[in-house]
Design an enzyme around this catalytic site. Structure first.
Site, PDB file in Angstrom:
ATOM      1  N   ASP A   9       1.083  -1.140   0.063  1.00  9.63           N
ATOM      2  CA  ASP A   9      -0.055  -0.217   0.137  1.00  9.63           C
ATOM      3  C   ASP A   9       0.648   1.144   0.545  1.00  9.63           C
ATOM      4  O   ASP A   9       2.052   1.144   0.218  1.00  9.63           O
ATOM      5  CB  ASP A   9      -1.220  -0.079   1.491  1.00  9.63           C
ATOM      6  CG  ASP A   9      -1.382  -1.263   1.144  1.00  9.63           C
ATOM      7  OD1 ASP A   9      -2.110  -1.450   0.371  1.00  9.63           O
ATOM      8  OD2 ASP A   9      -2.769  -0.968   2.201  1.00  9.63           O
ATOM      9  N   HIS A  68       3.831  -2.247   3.037  1.00 13.13           N
ATOM     10  CA  HIS A  68       3.764  -1.485   2.363  1.00 13.13           C
ATOM     11  C   HIS A  68       5.183  -0.818   1.506  1.00 13.13           C
ATOM     12  O   HIS A  68       6.552  -0.997   2.597  1.00 13.13           O
ATOM     13  CB  HIS A  68       3.857   0.027   3.812  1.00 13.13           C
ATOM     14  CG  HIS A  68       2.815  -0.111   4.277  1.00 13.13           C
ATOM     15  ND1 HIS A  68       2.335  -0.812   5.258  1.00 13.13           N
ATOM     16  CD2 HIS A  68       1.310   0.300   4.161  1.00 13.13           C
ATOM     17  CE1 HIS A  68       0.782  -0.861   5.492  1.00 13.13           C
ATOM     18  NE2 HIS A  68       0.382   0.936   5.302  1.00 13.13           N
TER      19      HIS A  68
HETATM   20 ZN   LIG Z   1      -2.413   3.389   3.993  1.00 11.51          ZN
END
Ligand SMILES: [Zn+2]
Length: 224
Positions: A43, A188
């Site tokens: 993400d 991430h």
């Molecule tokens: Zn996020």
């Protein structure tokens, strides 16, 4: 003072988030399969400091995954978007610029989807999956996802890799010891505490070969 607005926040975001995260079968949280497959998802990118390095590690290990991108970042770094696609990974949407749904009024929520989908279309990316920032929903999140024909994807496991308190070793152990068939793994490639994606990328250099040796196959969110 906070107690005055507490019922509003509760009704506007806490209850919808709890509902969709815990009880609703309208969002995807795992791959419904007994096969030894897992879906890696990243993400908050694309980010020129980390995403290319991550793509190198994925290529070295022959692993494909899904990137839930911020549309504004995608617009800023179209070359990285092109590289993600040309190397066989899949792209989903993670909102325009990571605004929390709690603070997004209904019309702002509408515009967030509208602008994001437009940007991605212009980049030639047809978006079919959406992951709300922090997994937080307001009452309009699901509605607009449906308007744009987007399926909502959350996750079944994360490694807290955004936290400043988490070490490479923690990420490694958390992934190796906890991953099971059907997991959707949240990691991430941007944001988080200072340089935190570097820890994730370094951990993956040992985690990916190990998961492959354990017999796991990597699938995309579009395969779910
Ligand atoms: Zn996020």
């Amino acid at each position: 003072m906070y107690w005055d607005i507490f019922p509003i926040i509760l009704g506007y975001a806490v209850l919808p988030s709890l509902y969709y995260r815990s009880f609703s079968n309208k969002v995807i949280k795992t791959a419904p399969t007994k096969d030894k497959v897992i879906a890696l998802t990243f993400d908050d990118g694309p980010d020129p400091r980390y995403t290319p390095k991550l793509l190198d590690v994925l290529r070295t290990n022959g692993v494909k995954c899904t990137f839930f991108v911020l549309a504004e970042n995608a617009q800023r770094y179209p070359d990285i978007i092109n590289r993600i696609r040309s190397e066989g990974h899949y792209i989903g949407l993670h909102s325009l610029r990571h605004k929390n749904a709690i603070f997004s009024l209904p019309d702002q929520t509408r515009k967030d989807f509208f602008k994001s989908v437009n940007i991605m279309n212009k980049l030639g990316v047809k978006i079919k999956f959406f992951r709300p920032p922090w997994g937080i929903f307001n009452p309009l999140t699901y509605h607009y996802a449906k308007v744009y024909n987007l399926k909502i994807v959350l996750w079944s496991i994360h490694a807290m890799d955004w936290s400043r308190w988490v070490t490479e070793d923690y990420i490694r152990k958390r992934l190796i010891n906890n991953i099971k068939s059907g997991d959707i793994i949240l990691l991430h490639d941007s944001r988080g505490s200072k340089n935190s994606p570097n820890r994730t990328i370094t951990a993956l250099k040992t985690v990916l070969p190990l998961l492959k040796r354990k017999g796991y196959h990597f699938i995309l969110v579009s395969d779910l």
